[in-house]
Design a protein around this motif. Structure first.
Motif, PDB file in Angstrom:
ATOM      1  N   SER A  35      18.811  19.546  27.947  1.00 33.43           N
ATOM      2  CA  SER A  35      19.976  19.923  27.060  1.00 33.43           C
ATOM      3  C   SER A  35      20.569  19.442  28.332  1.00 33.43           C
ATOM      4  O   SER A  35      20.648  19.509  29.424  1.00 33.43           O
ATOM      5  N   PRO A  36      21.656  18.205  27.608  1.00 37.24           N
ATOM      6  CA  PRO A  36      22.771  18.157  28.733  1.00 37.24           C
ATOM      7  C   PRO A  36      23.572  18.339  29.468  1.00 37.24           C
ATOM      8  O   PRO A  36      24.687  19.393  28.765  1.00 37.24           O
ATOM      9  N   GLU A  37      24.175  17.754  31.039  1.00 33.80           N
ATOM     10  CA  GLU A  37      24.549  18.337  31.829  1.00 33.80           C
ATOM     11  C   GLU A  37      25.596  18.215  32.119  1.00 33.80           C
ATOM     12  O   GLU A  37      25.575  17.142  32.605  1.00 33.80           O
ATOM     13  N   LEU A  38      26.964  18.121  31.836  1.00 30.63           N
ATOM     14  CA  LEU A  38      28.182  17.645  32.177  1.00 30.63           C
ATOM     15  C   LEU A  38      28.490  17.402  33.592  1.00 30.63           C
ATOM     16  O   LEU A  38      27.843  18.283  34.632  1.00 30.63           O
ATOM     17  N   ILE A  39      28.151  16.248  34.389  1.00 29.72           N
ATOM     18  CA  ILE A  39      29.027  15.420  35.702  1.00 29.72           C
ATOM     19  C   ILE A  39      29.900  15.442  36.464  1.00 29.72           C
ATOM     20  O   ILE A  39      30.199  15.555  36.962  1.00 29.72           O
ATOM     21  N   MET A  40      30.610  14.697  35.343  1.00 27.19           N
ATOM     22  CA  MET A  40      31.771  13.921  35.217  1.00 27.19           C
ATOM     23  C   MET A  40      32.290  13.436  34.180  1.00 27.19           C
ATOM     24  O   MET A  40      31.957  13.252  33.218  1.00 27.19           O
ATOM     25  N   PHE A  41      33.850  13.850  34.492  1.00 25.12           N
ATOM     26  CA  PHE A  41      34.823  13.423  33.244  1.00 25.12           C
ATOM     27  C   PHE A  41      35.847  12.405  33.903  1.00 25.12           C
ATOM     28  O   PHE A  41      36.330  12.739  35.027  1.00 25.12           O
TER      29      PHE A  41
ATOM     30  N   SER B 137      25.028  30.378  25.376  1.00 22.73           N
ATOM     31  CA  SER B 137      23.631  30.840  25.391  1.00 22.73           C
ATOM     32  C   SER B 137      22.500  30.597  23.586  1.00 22.73           C
ATOM     33  O   SER B 137      24.676  30.499  22.808  1.00 22.73           O
ATOM     34  N   GLN B 138      22.103  30.217  23.878  1.00 22.59           N
ATOM     35  CA  GLN B 138      21.642  29.489  21.896  1.00 22.59           C
ATOM     36  C   GLN B 138      19.897  30.611  22.118  1.00 22.59           C
ATOM     37  O   GLN B 138      19.527  30.342  22.626  1.00 22.59           O
ATOM     38  N   ASP B 139      19.682  31.176  20.985  1.00 26.98           N
ATOM     39  CA  ASP B 139      18.682  31.761  20.148  1.00 26.98           C
ATOM     40  C   ASP B 139      18.567  31.579  19.298  1.00 26.98           C
ATOM     41  O   ASP B 139      18.900  31.446  17.765  1.00 26.98           O
TER      42      ASP B 139
ATOM     43  N   CYS C 289      24.214  22.750  21.093  1.00 31.53           N
ATOM     44  CA  CYS C 289      25.798  23.945  20.389  1.00 31.53           C
ATOM     45  C   CYS C 289      25.989  23.392  22.178  1.00 31.53           C
ATOM     46  O   CYS C 289      25.997  23.789  22.880  1.00 31.53           O
ATOM     47  N   ALA C 290      27.743  23.909  22.218  1.00 27.75           N
ATOM     48  CA  ALA C 290      28.547  23.846  23.288  1.00 27.75           C
ATOM     49  C   ALA C 290      29.814  23.542  22.809  1.00 27.75           C
ATOM     50  O   ALA C 290      30.212  23.839  21.818  1.00 27.75           O
TER      51      ALA C 290
ATOM     52  N   PRO D 259      21.505  25.837  26.027  1.00 25.32           N
ATOM     53  CA  PRO D 259      20.221  24.993  26.157  1.00 25.32           C
ATOM     54  C   PRO D 259      19.350  24.536  25.382  1.00 25.32           C
ATOM     55  O   PRO D 259      18.563  23.740  24.692  1.00 25.32           O
ATOM     56  N   GLY D 260      19.993  24.564  24.198  1.00 21.19           N
ATOM     57  CA  GLY D 260      19.432  24.230  22.246  1.00 21.19           C
ATOM     58  C   GLY D 260      18.116  24.907  21.720  1.00 21.19           C
ATOM     59  O   GLY D 260      17.507  25.391  22.706  1.00 21.19           O
ATOM     60  N   THR D 261      18.001  24.307  20.428  1.00 22.83           N
ATOM     61  CA  THR D 261      16.754  24.964  19.557  1.00 22.83           C
ATOM     62  C   THR D 261      16.426  23.994  19.411  1.00 22.83           C
ATOM     63  O   THR D 261      16.723  22.742  18.437  1.00 22.83           O
ATOM     64  N   ARG D 262      15.206  23.824  19.597  1.00 28.66           N
ATOM     65  CA  ARG D 262      14.023  22.694  19.587  1.00 28.66           C
ATOM     66  C   ARG D 262      13.243  23.022  17.769  1.00 28.66           C
ATOM     67  O   ARG D 262      12.380  24.620  17.928  1.00 28.66           O
TER      68      ARG D 262
END
Lengths: 113, 115
Positions: free
Chosen positions: A43-49, B5-7, B92-93, B108-111
């Motif tokens: 998943s995407p990881e925030l590195i800067m804003f 977390s995601q499930d 999810c964020a 981490p996402g759900t695929r």
């Protein structure tokens, strides 16, 4: 249609070099700008804003913003093979839902040892 | 672990089945977002909650999709009558209420794979 544009790459740089990643956006009302790193399958990881014109530095990373040109960039100094990933540029859509992000398609960076 | 977390992490289903995903945001974050990402694309916004209120839904979110955040804590995303085009990573964020800049932290996402 609000858009964020990135060169898809791949951008290939040798280890130790500076990698320069660029992004343009269409909405002049955008106020904050984000760079995410995404490794394959993760998943995407925030590195800067960044939200003010100019440069913002954090370790080996520098984000640059030019609102007049609607341009934001990310510089990675002393690039390492572990920096090889897709870098996503995102812009906050304040005109929409009070803050969902609009993403570009990402630039794939490859750092060669 | 104090991140989002995601499930489940992976879900394989047959076309026409219903699926439900869960997201637990970072504990002090009151904003929660769902995105969908397909191969070679950036994440696309689906819906947004502030506390328990669903404040925005994307046009991408068809009538087969529904999301809830009943007590302002965890959220669920349900897809009814899945189609092969629903195959994607569902992300999810969450974002803190105190932030003016709305930096968002992803789980981490759900695929999802629809056969």
């Amino acid at each position: 249609q609000k858009e964020v544009e990135q060169n898809s790459g791949p951008l290939s740089v040798p280890e130790g070099a500076i990698a320069s990643l660029n992004c343009t956006y269409s909405d002049r009302g955008s106020q904050s700008f984000f760079w995410y790193r995404q490794y394959s399958g993760k998943s995407p990881e925030l590195i800067m804003f960044i939200y003010s014109n100019g440069d913002k530095e954090d370790g080996r990373f520098t984000a640059q913003l030019n609102k007049a040109s609607q341009y934001v960039s990310l510089l990675i100094r002393d690039s390492q093979p572990s920096d090889s990933a897709t870098y996503l540029c995102a812009v906050n859509d304040y005109g929409g839902s009070q803050g969902n992000l609009i993403f570009g398609k990402g630039t794939k960076l490859s750092v060669k040892p | 672990d104090t991140g989002v977390s995601q499930d489940p992490r992976h879900k394989i289903t047959k076309r026409g089945q219903n699926v439900t995903f869960r997201c637990d945001p970072i504990s002090e974050h009151n904003r929660l977002y769902w995105y969908r990402q397909t191969l070679g694309q950036g994440p696309e916004f689906l819906t947004y909650f502030q506390n328990e209120a669903q404040l925005e839904k994307s046009r991408l979110l068809s009538d087969r999709f529904s999301a809830e955040r009943p007590k302002g804590s965890f959220s669920t995303l349900e897809i009814q009558r899945t189609e092969q085009g629903d195959s994607a990573m569902y992300l999810c964020a969450s974002s803190p209420a105190v932030s003016s800049y709305n930096e968002q932290f992803f789980g981490p996402g759900t695929r999802l794979t629809v056969l």
